[in-house]
Enzyme design. Structure first.
Site, mmCIF file in Angstrom:
data_model
loop_
_atom_site.group_PDB
_atom_site.id
_atom_site.type_symbol
_atom_site.label_atom_id
_atom_site.label_comp_id
_atom_site.label_asym_id
_atom_site.label_seq_id
_atom_site.Cartn_x
_atom_site.Cartn_y
_atom_site.Cartn_z
ATOM 1 N N CYS B 103 1.030 -1.221 -0.057
ATOM 2 C CA CYS B 103 0.085 -0.050 0.042
ATOM 3 C C CYS B 103 0.917 1.053 0.088
ATOM 4 O O CYS B 103 2.026 1.142 0.608
ATOM 5 C CB CYS B 103 -0.900 0.044 1.076
ATOM 6 N N HIS B 239 -3.384 7.025 -3.256
ATOM 7 C CA HIS B 239 -3.147 6.144 -2.257
ATOM 8 C C HIS B 239 -4.109 5.027 -2.355
ATOM 9 O O HIS B 239 -5.114 4.878 -2.466
ATOM 10 C CB HIS B 239 -3.749 6.917 -0.943
ATOM 11 N N PRO B 380 -0.063 11.394 3.332
ATOM 12 C CA PRO B 380 -1.431 11.828 2.985
ATOM 13 C C PRO B 380 -2.162 12.201 4.445
ATOM 14 O O PRO B 380 -2.015 11.328 5.396
ATOM 15 C CB PRO B 380 -1.979 10.558 2.306
ATOM 16 N N SER B 387 -2.362 17.409 3.357
ATOM 17 C CA SER B 387 -1.284 16.255 3.078
ATOM 18 C C SER B 387 0.083 16.930 3.306
ATOM 19 O O SER B 387 0.067 18.292 2.940
ATOM 20 C CB SER B 387 -1.384 15.592 1.776
ATOM 21 N N HIS B 406 3.473 7.721 8.064
ATOM 22 C CA HIS B 406 2.977 7.615 6.530
ATOM 23 C C HIS B 406 1.656 8.248 6.461
ATOM 24 O O HIS B 406 0.868 8.178 5.697
ATOM 25 C CB HIS B 406 2.867 6.042 6.520
ATOM 26 N N ALA B 408 -1.794 10.352 8.708
ATOM 27 C CA ALA B 408 -2.381 11.222 10.037
ATOM 28 C C ALA B 408 -2.739 10.242 10.990
ATOM 29 O O ALA B 408 -2.283 10.522 12.266
ATOM 30 C CB ALA B 408 -3.698 11.880 9.832
ATOM 31 N N GLY B 409 -2.934 9.033 11.017
ATOM 32 C CA GLY B 409 -3.148 7.953 11.889
ATOM 33 C C GLY B 409 -4.661 8.084 12.338
ATOM 34 O O GLY B 409 -5.015 8.979 12.755
ATOM 35 N N LYS B 482 -13.492 8.496 -3.681
ATOM 36 C CA LYS B 482 -13.012 7.504 -2.918
ATOM 37 C C LYS B 482 -14.081 6.580 -3.468
ATOM 38 O O LYS B 482 -15.088 6.685 -4.003
ATOM 39 C CB LYS B 482 -13.729 8.084 -1.583
#
Lengths: 138, 483
Positions: B103, B239, B380, B387, B406, B408-409, B482
């Protein structure tokens, strides 16, 4: 009796499953997984028109359950079919042989990347019932 | 098992914390957390640090198990985790890479600025949605034969370029030049190949997206110039990963390892940390299959690049100029790399599970223009926030196996986000902020709402202050596509 319920998890989806028998634990876990893929589909599913044979050997009953669900998930995506029924030919602590039966669908509502081993632990409770948690990677 | 609390952490400096090796007898190395204090309460709020302690018990692990400031609870490994094991007899663990092998994120830069595109953003978002298949069960326009899949698995993005989808220059602007040579298609199962046969060029669902952004701020003029970034420039962020092919490959090999571990006397603290020595036959098979799945993901992002180029051209015509690849990074992967260990250069197996390679200046693989400033690191955020483009540093090479955060979490579970967010109101709010969202379902929108994520500014500020990646530019979303 068998049932599952969703419990909070930061990134993924977790269910707790309880059942009177090991067979029912497998079925309830499958129904919980299917609830993520297509909400309430199995409650009103038409008669099955597709089936697949599944046989798996694993190191213990927890891995067996996760491996079984993973195998069903693979068939679900490959055949674009929701499998809501399981006919068991054999099921013990480390081996399952079954025919899964289901209905082809046009789409799924959510994407399960995988059934994980994390947090899963098939337990035989004092009253003889069975329980486990299962976390799905979404 | 007791849960790690804030009191168990030793503060090393304003952005580094450690759980000492003495915390649990089975730890082989300490566990290190990169986070500003403002993030620590959230991090100790879930089980991610217990998972980090479990990682510190993996056979062959060196230096420390680490998490980046975007850490959150995963399944086995925490998301945001970095773990390096001794080469070649240390373990490789599919859980340390994740089901979505490679990913990752790719950034395209355009030749247009915000003022030149602002009146066409809604059209652009619709055209991108039309050209780039997204969502559940959405196959792409390419239907690959088994032979073609094998070529993709062997060649990575180069396969798409050979088919006329992209340029040689695209390949040079990607981590590992978008291809891992150790890939062996014969180690990927027929089921995995079948799942991937119609998924090239698709983004899928979940947190995957294609986003049009404008460069909102530049923090490092020299690096921005090297990367070709300018204020108000329009860029496109992609992404996604290896789709069903990668998920199936990880599932297949976790099962293999589950059965093989006893041969190597390995009993992990968590079943999902199933692992075997890299040098074992099972470890080798997995590594070669994982590399093949990683190549599939790079090819996927290359095909999506062409779809984005088609959409861009359909809206702006010749005046739109070209979309160039700035860079492409993997954030779920394991690689054999050389790092400094106890004063010596040593080969290690670096697992990055929700962490980005962040190699510093002078790294030979980088395009010449990037060599003086280091590797681009793409972070991102969530839709509606921001981002970032960062650059790798020499410090990251010394401290974090050349790795950074990698994203924001996540902060809220998907179900909690759904309970708290109304899709209609959110879309209206985003539209009011000038963000056009095209999504396959309301469910996808609510689960990925900005409220579900940590403050990306704080996450990035941590790695900037820790000097494991330095801020170059901040991007503000204008269109979000999305599944």
């Amino acid at each position: 009796m068998h049932q599952y319920r969703f419990i909070p998890h930061t990134a993924d989806i977790s269910i707790e499953v309880e059942a009177d028998t090991l067979e029912e634990l497998f079925l309830a876990s499958l129904l919980g997984m299917n609830q993520i893929l297509k909400e309430d589909f199995c409650l009103h599913a038409p008669n099955p028109s597709a089936e697949q044979d599944v046989s798996i050997r694993s190191v213990d009953n927890t891995t067996l359950l996760v491996d079984f669900l993973s195998a069903v998930l693979t068939h679900t995506y490959l055949e674009k079919t929701m499998f809501c029924r399981i006919d068991f030919s054999a099921l013990n602590a480390n081996y399952v042989e079954a025919t899964i039966k289901g209905v082809p669908v046009d789409f799924f509502e959510d994407d399960i990347k995988a059934v994980t081993y994390h947090g899963a632990e098939v337990n035989r409770n004092k009253d003889g019932s069975w329980s486990t948690a299962i976390i799905f990677d979404i | 098992m007791k849960k790690v609390e804030k009191k168990d952490l030793q503060q090393i400096n304003s952005f580094t914390w450690e759980i000492p090796k003495s915390y649990r007898p089975d730890m082989l190395v300490p566990a290190r957390i990169y986070a500003l204090e403002e993030l620590v309460d959230a991090i100790t709020g879930d089980r991610s640090l217990d998972q980090l302690v479990n990682v510190a018990t993996l056979p062959g692990i060196v230096k420390a198990s680490m998490v980046m400031p975007d850490v959150h609870q995963g399944y086995g490994f925490p998301i945001g985790g970095v773990a390096a094991t001794r080469y070649p007899d240390g373990v490789i663990s599919p859980g340390g890479i994740g089901y979505d092998i490679n990913c990752g994120v790719r950034l395209l830069i355009s030749e247009l600025n915000y003022d030149q595109v602002k009146s066409r953003l809604e059209d652009l978002s619709k055209e991108l949605y039309k050209q780039i298949p997204s969502g559940l069960g959405q196959g792409g326009s390419l239907q690959l034969t088994t032979n073609e899949i094998d070529q993709v698995l062997r060649k990575g993005a180069a396969w798409a370029v050979e088919q006329g989808m992209g340029t040689e220059e695209d390949l040079l602007h990607a981590e590992s030049q978008a291809r891992l040579e150790a890939a062996d298609p014969s180690k990927v199962s027929p089921q995995a190949k079948k799942r991937g046969s119609d998924q090239l060029g698709t983004i899928g669902a979940g947190n995957h997206f294609v986003e049009v952004d404008r460069v909102e701020a530049i923090f490092d003029e020299a690096a921005a110039e090297a990367y070709g970034l300018q204020l108000n420039q329009m860029v496109i962020l992609i992404h996604t990963g290896s789709r069903g092919l990668g998920h199936q490959t990880a599932t297949d090999y976790l099962r293999t390892m589950m059965g093989a571990m006893s041969k190597y006397d390995i009993q992990p603290a968590d079943r999902e940390l199933a692992c075997v020595p890299l040098s074992s036959p099972e470890g080798q098979d997995y590594f070669h299959a994982m590399c093949a799945a990683a190549n599939f993901a790079w090819c996927n992002r290359q095909v999506i690049t062409e779809e984005a180029r088609r959409a861009w051209s359909n809206i702006f015509g010749r005046a739109g100029g070209k979309l160039h690849v700035l860079y492409d990074v993997a954030h779920n992967i394991a690689k054999i790399e050389e790092h400094q260990l106890n004063g010596e250069r040593s080969k290690v197996i670096v697992h990055r599970k929700g962490a980005t390679r962040a190699f510093g200046p002078g790294f030979a693989e980088l395009p010449a223009a990037y060599q003086p400033v280091g590797q681009p690191v793409l972070i991102p955020g969530s839709m509606g926030t921001a981002s970032y483009v960062l650059r790798g540093t020499k410090t990251s090479m010394k401290t974090s196996f050349g790795s950074s955060c990698h994203g924001a979490g996540r902060r809220l579970s998907r179900r909690a986000a759904k309970r708290q967010v109304d899709a209609g109101s959110l879309l209206k709010k985003l539209r009011h902020k000038g963000i056009y969202v095209q999504a396959g379902s309301h469910r996808g929108v609510t689960e990925e709402a900005p409220i579900a994520y940590k403050d990306v500014d704080l996450v990035v500020e941590t790695v900037h202050q820790a000097d494991i990646a330095r801020k170059v530019a901040r991007l503000r979303p204008a269109c979000v596509i999305k599944g």
